[in-house]
Design an enzyme around this catalytic site. Structure first.
Site, PDB file in Angstrom:
ATOM      1  N   HIS A   1       1.019  -1.073   0.239  1.00 44.83           N
ATOM      2  CA  HIS A   1      -0.049   0.008   0.063  1.00 44.83           C
ATOM      3  C   HIS A   1       0.915   1.335  -0.051  1.00 44.83           C
ATOM      4  O   HIS A   1       0.649   2.190  -0.945  1.00 44.83           O
ATOM      5  CB  HIS A   1      -0.973  -0.074   1.037  1.00 44.83           C
ATOM      6  CG  HIS A   1      -1.625   1.487   1.392  1.00 44.83           C
ATOM      7  ND1 HIS A   1      -2.721   1.837   0.470  1.00 44.83           N
ATOM      8  CD2 HIS A   1      -1.541   2.232   2.511  1.00 44.83           C
ATOM      9  CE1 HIS A   1      -2.974   3.073   0.926  1.00 44.83           C
ATOM     10  NE2 HIS A   1      -2.273   3.234   2.270  1.00 44.83           N
TER      11      HIS A   1
ATOM     12  N   HIS B   1       4.189   6.915   5.654  1.00 44.69           N
ATOM     13  CA  HIS B   1       2.946   7.662   5.862  1.00 44.69           C
ATOM     14  C   HIS B   1       1.865   6.712   7.072  1.00 44.69           C
ATOM     15  O   HIS B   1       1.244   7.571   7.717  1.00 44.69           O
ATOM     16  CB  HIS B   1       1.894   8.149   4.883  1.00 44.69           C
ATOM     17  CG  HIS B   1       1.073   6.954   4.292  1.00 44.69           C
ATOM     18  ND1 HIS B   1       1.604   6.216   3.319  1.00 44.69           N
ATOM     19  CD2 HIS B   1      -0.360   6.597   4.520  1.00 44.69           C
ATOM     20  CE1 HIS B   1       0.451   5.357   2.845  1.00 44.69           C
ATOM     21  NE2 HIS B   1      -0.722   5.641   3.612  1.00 44.69           N
ATOM     22  N   ASP B   2       1.974   5.192   7.188  1.00 44.18           N
ATOM     23  CA  ASP B   2       1.382   4.690   8.007  1.00 44.18           C
ATOM     24  C   ASP B   2       2.340   4.057   9.164  1.00 44.18           C
ATOM     25  O   ASP B   2       1.729   3.521  10.139  1.00 44.18           O
ATOM     26  CB  ASP B   2       0.628   3.422   7.470  1.00 44.18           C
ATOM     27  CG  ASP B   2      -0.592   3.719   6.786  1.00 44.18           C
ATOM     28  OD1 ASP B   2      -1.121   5.069   7.053  1.00 44.18           O
ATOM     29  OD2 ASP B   2      -1.044   3.355   5.604  1.00 44.18           O
TER      30      ASP B   2
ATOM     31  N   GLU C   1       1.383   5.756  12.993  1.00 42.58           N
ATOM     32  CA  GLU C   1       0.169   5.550  13.142  1.00 42.58           C
ATOM     33  C   GLU C   1      -0.012   3.838  13.475  1.00 42.58           C
ATOM     34  O   GLU C   1      -0.933   3.630  14.486  1.00 42.58           O
ATOM     35  CB  GLU C   1      -1.243   5.621  12.228  1.00 42.58           C
ATOM     36  CG  GLU C   1      -2.542   5.615  12.691  1.00 42.58           C
ATOM     37  CD  GLU C   1      -3.563   5.880  11.563  1.00 42.58           C
ATOM     38  OE1 GLU C   1      -4.572   5.559  11.569  1.00 42.58           O
ATOM     39  OE2 GLU C   1      -3.094   6.098  10.400  1.00 42.58           O
ATOM     40  N   ASP C   2       0.436   2.928  12.659  1.00 40.20           N
ATOM     41  CA  ASP C   2       0.402   1.600  12.801  1.00 40.20           C
ATOM     42  C   ASP C   2       1.507   0.811  13.647  1.00 40.20           C
ATOM     43  O   ASP C   2       1.348  -0.383  13.703  1.00 40.20           O
ATOM     44  CB  ASP C   2       0.238   0.822  11.438  1.00 40.20           C
ATOM     45  CG  ASP C   2      -1.071   1.295  10.682  1.00 40.20           C
ATOM     46  OD1 ASP C   2      -1.981   2.023  11.457  1.00 40.20           O
ATOM     47  OD2 ASP C   2      -1.210   1.218   9.538  1.00 40.20           O
TER      48      ASP C   2
ATOM     49  N   ASP D   1      -3.272   8.475  -1.275  1.00 42.20           N
ATOM     50  CA  ASP D   1      -3.563   7.518  -0.284  1.00 42.20           C
ATOM     51  C   ASP D   1      -5.109   7.046  -0.603  1.00 42.20           C
ATOM     52  O   ASP D   1      -5.412   5.887  -0.850  1.00 42.20           O
ATOM     53  CB  ASP D   1      -3.546   8.077   1.093  1.00 42.20           C
ATOM     54  CG  ASP D   1      -3.841   6.920   2.137  1.00 42.20           C
ATOM     55  OD1 ASP D   1      -3.446   5.893   1.857  1.00 42.20           O
ATOM     56  OD2 ASP D   1      -4.401   7.408   3.102  1.00 42.20           O
TER      57      ASP D   1
END
Length: 757
Positions: A64, A89-90, A93-94, A156
């Site tokens: 992704h 970018h993730d 957050e993840d 995204d």
């Protein structure tokens, strides 16, 4: 690790390495400075951080971020800072990594963008009713720090839409709905036309799969005839342009399924009646950048000698580009086959800006250095300033806020002059009062009128392109409630509502005091629950509006209100003491016993929202059918769990449903119909054509005799040999409506038939 797992891991590694190599290859063909080491470092970091995690589709999660980086690079044209940020970018957050970790390894710029992207995504599926609207606010706030945050966010969203098949239907409607409501207009506003079109098409495909497939099929069937028309139309153009020594190419531009469907809905026409499916683009390489505007006009003059141009459809965005940077000359010409065809003339640079939006501007700046983002995009910054003003005084209701922003996202533009001759870009349909607020809040709040082209006009006067406007003010003038009804810009609406709220606070305070005094006098204590109960009794949905009504003395408390608090009032037949009026969607059940009162379905605490709800002849009365869109069996529909845990049924393309998908996505349900033609529903059909003796008889014969359908109401008006009429019919489902319309098309002299939604 067994053999099967090893094979799977090896396949994953090959898949990931292939995708990353493709990203690097794309990056190396761009004009940006080549920072391959930095991008490889970001990729390896993200790959390690997401190791072992998979998406719903089953592929490794790292695919992704690579896909988002690929879109940012090859479809938006961004450089290494953006590509690294997209890959990372993730991560915050993840995983357990923090923004500080990113800053230490990749520097402050990438960390700032990743931080912006993390802030936006936080709580996107949260339980707050307006989670998406709150995220949108964050999106706009971070956008003014660095525009690349929003561009990566759009990339995204585009990849999420491309892979939406793996999500359950209710999530598909939520994500498609907010994409159409928020992200497509944002992409349009930033000049990303190609991405905007794809976002709209994907949303359309998931919300209305059958209609999408039908339009795709019709486009495929008419492809050969379109190619023939294109060849016949462009051959004479080539014969004229070739001797001029211009380096050019001519392309077909086919209207997208979504824009075709939108036109069919808005104009009540069939696919066959849409004549602008084909447009032509002439893209040329100018001899020099200084000459490109002149060369556009030279091409226009040359082709207008072959074909007659439409006098009202010349659009010059060369000398005054749109606020998103779009430049082109649009002309509409009459082909030899009798069709109006739009021709868009643009240089290769203009074409790149049209495809990649504002990001493409950076390529043409001195030094070609995307990494040093300079804030010299005057138009964009003006727009961002407007957005910031709305954010400074946000609406109390998040959905009002989304509406306010949307007003300015999709507006087409006009050019207006100040008394000193300066040009101001305004949305089409704006009024003199909008113009006053666009210059200064003081001018708007004290505006009493305006002079347009030296003639006195009221505040509500709609401005046209080219108008010269002078605002007239008076210190004694104050904001009036009626002003909200005739302004169209988000800025003006926001400022007016803010001023009115300030005035209303005093009235609301008085209303709250009156309620407290009345309760004390009757030996009761004030609580929010009591206020809400009385508000609902008076058919007022919000507590604040109830206080307002008390303060304005439009509601006076009395004995019946005490009875309501004591539970002595009889329940009304709609299943409550007031408030929402129960609307039964069908006309009449075939069996009298089916008319008995049915309890509304209440959503239990552990309700599986991923599974569709099935509406049957027996349970249909357990759901609410608001009067905004009148869904009938066969319509693409969705459910919305309201504040009372009851389910409202809406058409998926209903304007109210659009807002609900954007602001209350976690309450959306998939709806399927399981009806067996036992109940009747109302459908209204509009007809028009050439009047003649016996026409009405032919129409009623088709409906009553051939199809055995009851006409509830019939209205016909005739004027100068033409007639218009509406038929209110009792039908079982959408299939009946389609059949009736197809049969009516066989009636001679009936020219236009459409359903009133």
């Amino acid at each position: 690790m067994d053999e099967e797992e090893k094979k799977r891991e090896q396949a994953d590694d090959e898949l990931i390495s292939g995708a990353f190599q493709q990203l690097l290859d794309s990056y190396l063909t761009t004009r940006h400075r080549k920072k391959v080491d930095l991008i490889s470092k970001a990729f390896n970091f993200a790959r390690q951080a997401h190791k072992g995690v998979r998406r719903l589709s089953g592929e490794p999660y790292i695919m992704h971020p690579i896909a988002v980086a690929q879109i940012a690079c090859s479809e938006i044209g961004l450089g290494s800072t953006s590509i690294c940020s997209a890959l990372l970018h993730d991560v915050v957050e993840d995983t357990d990594y923090t923004v500080e970790d990113i800053e230490n390894i990749f520097g402050p710029k990438i960390a700032q963008i990743v931080d912006g992207l993390t802030k936006i995504s936080g709580g996107i599926f949260g339980e707050q009713a307006s989670a998406q609207a709150e995220n949108f606010k964050k999106l706009l706030l971070t956008m003014s720090d660095d525009i690349r945050v929003i561009l990566i966010k759009i990339a995204d969203r585009l990849h999420n839409m491309r892979t939406l098949d793996s999500q359950p239907a209710n999530k598909q409607y939520k994500i498609a709905g907010e994409t159409l409501y928020i992200y497509a207009p944002l992409a349009h506003r930033l000049g990303l036309y190609k991405i905007k079109s794809e976002l709209e098409n994907l949303s359309f495909k998931f919300e209305h799969p059958e209609e999408f497939a039908a339009i795709e099929q019709k486009l495929a069937l008419t492809q050969v005839s379109r190619h023939e028309l294109f060849d016949k139309f462009t051959t004479p153009i080539r014969e004229v342009l070739d001797p001029m020594g211009i380096k050019y190419q001519i392309k077909e531009r086919i209207k997208t399924p979504y824009s075709i469907w939108s036109k069919m809905q808005n104009k009540h026409v069939s696919f066959e009646e849409i004549y602008d499916i084909l447009a032509v683009r002439i893209i040329f390489v100018p001899r020099s950048r200084e000459e490109e505007v002149n060369e556009c006009f030279n091409i226009y003059v040359a082709i207008s000698k072959i074909y007659k141009s439409h006098p009202d459809r010349l659009r010059d965005w060369l000398n005054h580009p749109k606020t998103n940077g779009y430049q082109a000359l649009h002309v509409t010409l009459m082909s030899k086959q009798g069709h109006w065809i739009e021709v868009q003339i643009r240089s290769d640079r203009m074409d790149e800006v049209a495809e990649q939006g504002l990001a493409a501007h950076w390529k043409y700046k001195e030094g070609d250095d995307e990494e040093e983002y300079t804030e010299d995009e005057a138009e964009l910054n003006e727009w961002l300033r407007t957005i910031k003003e709305i954010l400074d005084d946000p609406q109390p209701d998040a959905m009002d806020f989304l509406d306010a922003i949307k007003l300015n996202l999709f507006a087409s533009e006009i050019f207006v002059f100040t008394p000193k001759g300066e040009i101001k870009t305004m949305p089409a349909g704006c009024t003199a009062l909008d113009f006053a607020f666009s210059i200064h809040t003081f001018l708007g709040t004290h505006c009493i009128g305006a002079k347009v082209n030296h003639k006195l006009v009221p505040l509500s006067h709609r401005l046209q392109s080219g108008d010269q406007v002078e605002i007239l003010t008076s210190k004694s003038q104050h904001v009036q409630p009626a002003w909200v009804n005739f302004v169209s810009t988000a800025k003006a609406k926001g400022k007016i509502q803010a001023a009115l709220r300030r005035d209303n606070r005093v009235v609301m305070k008085r209303g709250e005091e009156l309620l407290t005094e009345w309760l004390t006098k009757n030996n009761r204590e004030y609580s929010h629950a009591v206020a809400d109960q009385l508000a609902e009794y008076h058919d007022i949905s919000r507590r604040e509006d109830f206080f307002q009504a008390l303060g304005e003395k439009t509601v006076i408390l009395g004995e019946k209100d005490l009875d309501e608090l004591d539970g002595k009032n009889k329940k009304k037949k709609d299943g409550g003491t007031g408030g929402w009026r129960r609307y039964v969607p069908f006309v009449k059940a075939k069996k009298p016993e089916e008319q008995t009162e049915v309890e509304m379905f209440i959503v239990p605490e552990k309700f599986n929202r991923k599974k569709p709800i099935y509406i049957t002849d027996d349970n249909i009365r357990q759901y609410k059918f608001p009067t905004c869109c009148h869904p009938i069996p066969g319509d693409d529909a969705l459910g919305y769990i309201d504040n009372k845990n009851q389910i409202e049924i809406h058409k998926r393309n209903c304007s109210i449903a659009d807002k609900l998908k954007s602001g209350f996505g976690n309450r959306i349900l998939d709806v399927k119909w399981d009806m067996h033609k036992r109940l009747f529903f109302v459908a209204t059909i509009r007809i028009s054509g050439i009047d003649r003796v016996g026409l009405l008889n032919d129409v009623t014969k088709v409906i009553s005799s051939q199809m055995n359908v009851n006409i509830r109401n019939l209205t016909i008006t005739c004027d100068d040999g033409m007639f218009e009429g509406t038929l209110e019919l009792r039908v079982h489902d959408r299939q009946d409506v389609r059949l009736i319309i197809n049969n009516l098309k066989q009636v001679a002299d009936l020219k236009e038939i459409s359903e009133i939604m």
